[in-house]
Each structure stands twice: as C-alpha cells, then as structure tokens.
Design a protein around this motif. Structure first.
Motif, PDB file in Angstrom:
ATOM      1  N   LYS A   3      -4.286  -9.010  -5.788  1.00 20.87           N
ATOM      2  CA  LYS A   3      -5.177  -7.740  -6.319  1.00 20.87           C
ATOM      3  C   LYS A   3      -4.638  -7.252  -7.710  1.00 20.87           C
ATOM      4  N   ALA A   4      -5.334  -6.912  -8.217  1.00 20.41           N
ATOM      5  CA  ALA A   4      -5.035  -5.705  -9.159  1.00 20.41           C
ATOM      6  C   ALA A   4      -5.236  -4.850  -8.902  1.00 20.41           C
ATOM      7  N   HIS A   5      -4.426  -3.062  -8.993  1.00 17.99           N
ATOM      8  CA  HIS A   5      -4.450  -1.856  -8.895  1.00 17.99           C
ATOM      9  C   HIS A   5      -4.062  -1.587 -10.458  1.00 17.99           C
ATOM     10  N   VAL A   6      -5.280  -1.137 -10.829  1.00 12.77           N
ATOM     11  CA  VAL A   6      -5.715  -0.823 -11.782  1.00 12.77           C
ATOM     12  C   VAL A   6      -5.617   1.040 -12.053  1.00 12.77           C
ATOM     13  N   TYR A   7      -4.401   1.246 -13.251  1.00 14.58           N
ATOM     14  CA  TYR A   7      -4.097   2.775 -13.489  1.00 14.58           C
ATOM     15  C   TYR A   7      -4.443   2.820 -15.102  1.00 14.58           C
ATOM     16  N   PHE A  43       0.513   3.991  -2.989  1.00 15.55           N
ATOM     17  CA  PHE A  43       0.414   2.668  -3.286  1.00 15.55           C
ATOM     18  C   PHE A  43       0.747   1.490  -2.935  1.00 15.55           C
ATOM     19  N   VAL A  44       2.235   1.928  -2.108  1.00 20.11           N
ATOM     20  CA  VAL A  44       2.906   1.452  -1.136  1.00 20.11           C
ATOM     21  C   VAL A  44       1.657   0.361  -0.358  1.00 20.11           C
ATOM     22  N   LYS A  45       1.106   1.614   0.202  1.00 21.59           N
ATOM     23  CA  LYS A  45       0.513   1.223   1.680  1.00 21.59           C
ATOM     24  C   LYS A  45      -0.819  -0.029   1.119  1.00 21.59           C
ATOM     25  N   LYS A  46      -1.435   0.016   0.177  1.00 19.17           N
ATOM     26  CA  LYS A  46      -2.405  -0.798  -0.583  1.00 19.17           C
ATOM     27  C   LYS A  46      -1.859  -1.966  -1.232  1.00 19.17           C
ATOM     28  N   CYS A  47      -0.797  -2.012  -1.632  1.00 23.66           N
ATOM     29  CA  CYS A  47       0.378  -3.307  -2.284  1.00 23.66           C
ATOM     30  C   CYS A  47       0.139  -4.226  -1.223  1.00 23.66           C
ATOM     31  N   LYS A  48      -0.683  -5.654  -1.654  1.00 22.77           N
ATOM     32  CA  LYS A  48       0.184  -6.867  -1.042  1.00 22.77           C
ATOM     33  C   LYS A  48       1.184  -7.280  -1.961  1.00 22.77           C
ATOM     34  N   PRO A  49       2.009  -8.646  -0.866  1.00 15.83           N
ATOM     35  CA  PRO A  49       2.924  -9.101  -1.579  1.00 15.83           C
ATOM     36  C   PRO A  49       2.103  -9.678  -2.896  1.00 15.83           C
ATOM     37  N   GLY A  50       2.080 -10.020  -3.914  1.00 16.38           N
ATOM     38  CA  GLY A  50       1.612 -10.958  -5.005  1.00 16.38           C
ATOM     39  C   GLY A  50       0.880  -9.715  -5.885  1.00 16.38           C
ATOM     40  N   ASP A  51       0.690  -8.362  -5.896  1.00 16.28           N
ATOM     41  CA  ASP A  51      -0.629  -7.954  -5.973  1.00 16.28           C
ATOM     42  C   ASP A  51      -0.170  -7.473  -7.591  1.00 16.28           C
ATOM     43  N   CYS A  52      -0.754  -7.658  -8.515  1.00 17.84           N
ATOM     44  CA  CYS A  52      -0.678  -6.927  -9.855  1.00 17.84           C
ATOM     45  C   CYS A  52      -0.861  -5.234 -10.117  1.00 17.84           C
ATOM     46  N   ILE A  53      -0.182  -4.737 -10.839  1.00 15.52           N
ATOM     47  CA  ILE A  53      -0.066  -3.580 -11.654  1.00 15.52           C
ATOM     48  C   ILE A  53      -1.356  -3.556 -12.763  1.00 15.52           C
ATOM     49  N   VAL A  54      -1.963  -2.992 -13.342  1.00 13.23           N
ATOM     50  CA  VAL A  54      -2.720  -3.211 -14.360  1.00 13.23           C
ATOM     51  C   VAL A  54      -2.873  -1.548 -15.542  1.00 13.23           C
ATOM     52  N   ALA A  55      -2.359  -1.448 -16.196  1.00 13.22           N
ATOM     53  CA  ALA A  55      -1.896  -0.252 -16.833  1.00 13.22           C
ATOM     54  C   ALA A  55      -2.510  -0.285 -18.498  1.00 13.22           C
TER      55      ALA A  55
END
Lengths: 162, 420
Positions: A3-7, A43-55
């Motif tokens: 999943k992408a976590h976009v900031y 962040f730590v709670k919602k980040c699953k292995p392999g997820d990406c940060i987008v910024a």
C-alpha cells in the motif's frame, strides 16, 4: 499487496522520520517502533511489510543519522518514493540496501491507500488501484549493484574478494 | 575551463588532474570525525563484517558530544562502545569527557582541519570545516564504517553555486544572520547536492569563527559542502591552532571556473534575522517578527557556541536579568575556560542564566533544556524542525547569539541592536 502511504509534504526531515530522543540506540527494532512518529503517530500501526511511503521534495533532509533508514527498514517499509531526496539520506539508503525512488510527480500519480507494485530494475511502478503504469528513472547501475549486494560494506567485501 | 576549489580538492584526492561535476570518483580521506551517535553503529558493522580495522589511527578524531556527559543508560552504552573501540584501536586523537567538545567546534580548535584536505564525519554539520578551505561533508554510519576501514570513499563531484557576500554587516548583524538570509532566499533544498562556495568582501570582516557559522549551515540548504577560500584570516587561525602537522596545500577557484549559479547578497542591507518554525528557511527580518513571546533561550551548539558567540551574548546580558530560562553551552572545554577566565560566567550568573558543560545537549532534543508542548525557544542552533528540541508541539526560532540574548532579557523576540 503493498500500500502507498502518501504524505503531501516537502522537506520531511530525519527528525520526523526518527526523532533524536530515540538516537540513544542503534537497535533497528527499537527505532522501528518510533518510525515517522513526529509526522504521523499512527504510521507504525498502519504500515504493513512492503508498504511504500510517498512524499514530496527533499525527503530525508537534515541530520546524517542513518537511524532514519534503519527505522524505515525496521518498520518493513519497502521503499520511499519521493519527488527528490536530501543527499545524505539518499546515500544512506543505497548504503543500507534500501530503495530511494525519485519520481517527479509522486504525490500526484499515487493516492493514499493505492495498491502498488514496484519493479526496481525496470523502473516501473504498477499502480493497481488506478490501473496505471508509472515509469521512474532507475538508480544508476553502481547503486543497484550496492543494493543487490546488500549494502556498501557487503559490496566492498564482495569486490575485495573478487 | 577552470576548476572550482571544491573540484580541485576532490581531483587531487582522487589522483586526477581534472574532474567535472557529475563525475564519480574514489577519493582519499584525510580526516574522519567520529562521535557518539553515529560511530558506535559503524564500529558494530565493521566487527560484524569481520573488517574490524582502522585505516590510519592518526587520521581519525573521536569525541563524544551529542549525549555527553551520558544522559541516560542507553547513551552511556553508546559512549562505552565508542570509548572501548577508541582505546582498543589506539586512536591518537581521542577526546574523552573532560577534553570532549561539540565536534565541529573542537576539531578546528584542536588543529585537526587543514586547507586542501578531504574531511568526512558522521554528522551532517561536518560541512563546517569548509570555512578552512577544505572539502568537508557529512556521511551516515555505513559510509563512516567504509571510510574508517579503507580511508577512501566514493563521491559524486558536485556542481558549485557561488554566493557573493557584498557590503559590510551593520552593527548587531552577524554571520548567522547572513546564512539565515541565504537559506531563506534559496530554500532548504536550494543547494541540494551542490557545493556552496562563499566569496566576497563581507567575509574579510569576519573572523574564522564567524565564517564557520556560515559553512556550518550549508547543509540546511541541502548543500554537500560549504567552502570559503584561504586568506590571511585563515592563515592566522591555522598558525594559532595547528599542532602536529603544520603543512597544507592551498587551492583556489580559477577565474574561469564554472558555477551553476551566482547569487549576490548585499550584507549591508541585512537586519537581524530569525528563522521561524519549522524550517531553517523560515528567516524573517526581526522587524517582522519582534514581539513573539518565548519561554527559553539557548545559546550554544556547533553553529554558535564558540567564544566569540559567548562574548556577544555576554555584552548584551551584562548588568541585565533574563526574563525566561536561558541556557549557555560553551562548545568545548577550551571555550568554557576562556569564558570563565574572561569573566563571562559572572555576567551569565548575574543575569540568571545557567551554564552547561560542553555538549550538543538540547540542540537536537537530547537533554539540558528540552521543551514542553506549546513552548517556544529562541536558539542559536541550526535546525527548527518539528520536535527538534523536545515536544513535537514546541517551536524553535533560530537566531544569532545577540538576538537570543536580547530576547532572553525581554522574554520575547527583540531587535538586539537597541542593547548594543
């Protein structure tokens, strides 16, 4: 699926990625527990292995602390996709065998929660949610070599052995 | 086409007659700075990989500084690992507690920085040493490990940006105001990956200490290094500080060297600047931000914790009382003693300031002056990121020692010039 976590923020700095109050350790698991804490306490709670940060621009600016990369690796972040990176952080990523992906319109073509798959060699992000293929410029060969070897020290060892 | 000073130093270190921006080179390193936060990890990596060696025990300078004296058990463990390694390897220039100081003030003061050399350090503000006409840049722990073991490191030769500092600084305006103005102008990534070369008449009026404040903050504009050419002021400083090895090579930028950009700053037009939260690029003239209430003033760090900075603060604080918590942190034991001998401690004591041992302390939110939620601190340090000095809900305002001292007296941001 990653999943992408976009900031949608520029200048996300190393103090936000791992606050200095936790620099009294270099233990990856301990650092990971506080990854991105001053930017997003969930962040730590919602980040699953392999997820990406987008910024946005200038990701990783500030301190030279490699702890920032270790915190991301410890939190099992797959890669950071940003418009561009601060120099020391970028170098630290490669040295640790972690992918910094430069993508000029990162926060426009990837939405928070999008499911994505990254092909590092080809330089393609497959945005499955939007059914779009996004091209990025792959890292230079020598950097890919270092990452594939597992990091700079492993690379030096291998090169010396060769 | 000629070369810049940065290109010349890197070319020489790589054993080449010429390099160009974008070239990838393997360069020999002349000096490596090691401190308590990033070095223990480098040591462990080398041990784990079975390459537990140092390339030259005379070219590595070790000082704990970030959490020195140990602020808690975990940092004590970091210090123990650093100490054990430094002694085991017979590191010649090891500065344990008592000799230890804020690294970027300590190394030039103790004569470890020479013009023309390549210096790396496990700290982003390693760019400070460029004030002495050296190439100097910050690296992470893995690069540090590689440098410690091999004495070489790969670099991409950076493009150079020339900053021409014209005019003369007015009274109450200092080099800190100049660099805050530069960063406000170009942004925190305005010099991303680039060499920031500072030239111009305003530098001729600045001491080496004042110049170090400028190169110190090159990283806050994203710069790979900051550099100032050699002159009489450099020579005098080196004559006073170099000890064991007094030879060095002086490089100068060629007249036809190529710069990606040239940016001119008229220093005579500057007023005191305060960088508002939460980026070092948030610089505003004091006339636009005076009056904001503060809870604490912090005078110290690798940016502004040298003797000249303490003298400036003391001049303003003499005979006054501070209205807010005010913490003075001399950056090294030598500076500490000098300040004491000059009677500055009496001034600070009478003004109700507290004087700390040399440490990076609260600059990076370690200890010795951490902020609670909602608190504001006027600080002579280099970063005002979210949570930098404590609670993520606190705020840091970057300023010169003069502005910090004057603001301490009134408990709000004020123009220091009325106290001079």
């Amino acid at each position: 699926m990653a999943k992408a976590h976009v900031y949608k923020r520029d200048h996300i700095n190393t103090d936000e990625i791992i606050p200095a109050r936790y620099l009294n350790t270099d233990n990856m698991a301990e650092l990971a527990a506080h990854c991105m804490e001053d930017l997003d306490t969930n962040f730590v709670k919602k980040c699953k292995p392999g997820d990406c940060i987008v910024a946005g621009d200038d990701f990783g600016c500030g301190s030279s602390r490699e702890h920032a990369v270790w915190a991301l690796q410890g939190a099992k972040v797959g890669a950071v996709i940003a418009k561009n990176f601060a120099r020391i952080f970028y170098r630290n990523c490669i040295n640790c065998g972690f992918y910094p992906i430069e993508l000029a319109n990162a926060t426009e073509v990837i939405n928070d929660g999008d499911e994505i798959e990254v092909d590092y060699k080809k330089g393609v992000i497959n945005n499955k949610t939007q059914n779009k293929e996004i091209k990025f410029k792959p890292l230079p060969d020598f950097a890919i070599e270092i990452i594939n070897d597992g990091g700079l020290l492993e690379h030096i060892q291998k090169r010396t052995a060769d | 086409m000629g070369m810049t000073i940065t290109e010349k130093i890197l070319a020489a270190a790589a054993g080449k007659s010429k390099v160009e921006p974008g070239d990838l080179i393997d360069a020999k390193v002349d000096c490596i700075m090691c401190h308590d936060v990033t070095t223990p990890a480098a040591i462990s990596m080398l041990k784990e990989k079975g390459i537990d060696k140092v390339f030259d025990k005379e070219k590595i300078v070790v000082t704990p500084d970030h959490f020195q004296p140990a602020k808690d058990i975990k940092s004590a463990e970091l210090h123990k690992r650093l100490d054990t390694w430094a002694r085991e390897k017979g590191i010649r220039y090891y500065y344990p507690l008592g000799k230890a100081g804020v690294c970027h003030a300590l190394l030039p003061e103790q004569g470890h920085i020479r013009p023309g050399e390549v210096i790396v350090g496990g700290d982003s503000h390693t760019c400070t040493y460029g004030a002495l006409a050296a190439f100097s840049t910050g690296i992470g722990s893995t690069d540090l490990a590689a440098a410690i073991a091999t004495g070489t490191l790969w670099f991409r030769v950076p493009e150079s940006i020339k900053f021409v500092l014209n005019g003369k600084l007015g009274k109450g305006v200092y080099s800190k105001d100049v660099i805050l103005a530069v960063i406000a102008k170009i942004g925190t990534d305005g010099a991303l990956y680039k060499a920031m070369e500072f030239v111009g008449p305003a530098l001729k009026e600045m001491s080496m200490e004042a110049r170090m404040t400028i190169t110190n903050m090159a990283i806050e504009a994203g710069g790979k290094n900051g550099i100032i050419g050699f002159d009489e002021i450099t020579k005098k400083y080196l004559d006073e500080h170099l000890k064991d090895k007094k030879e060095y090579k002086v490089y100068e930028s060629d007249k036809d060297a190529k710069y990606e950009q040239t940016i001119e700053i008229d220093c005579s037009k500057l007023e005191p600047i305060v960088a508002l939260p939460h980026l070092p690029s948030g610089g505003q003239p004091i006339s636009k931000c005076a009056g904001i209430k503060m809870d604490q003033a912090y005078i110290g760090s690798c940016t502004n914790g040298r003797i000249e900075d303490l003298r400036i603060a003391a001049e303003i604080l003499r005979g006054k009382k501070v209205a807010i918590r005010t913490i003075i942190v001399p950056a090294t034991p030598v500076i500490w003693k000098q300040a004491k001998d000059e009677g500055l401690f009496d001034v600070f004591y009478e003004a109700d300031c507290v004087i700390s041992a040399p440490t990076c302390g609260a600059c990076l939110g370690g200890f010795m002056g951490i902020l609670a939620a909602g608190e504001k601190c006027v600080s002579t340090t280099n970063r005002n990121f979210v949570g930098r000095m404590g609670s993520p809900k606190s705020e840091v305002y970057l300023a010169s020692p003069a502005t910090a001292a004057a603001s301490a007296i009134e408990g709000k941001l004020v123009d220091p010039r009325k106290y001079l």
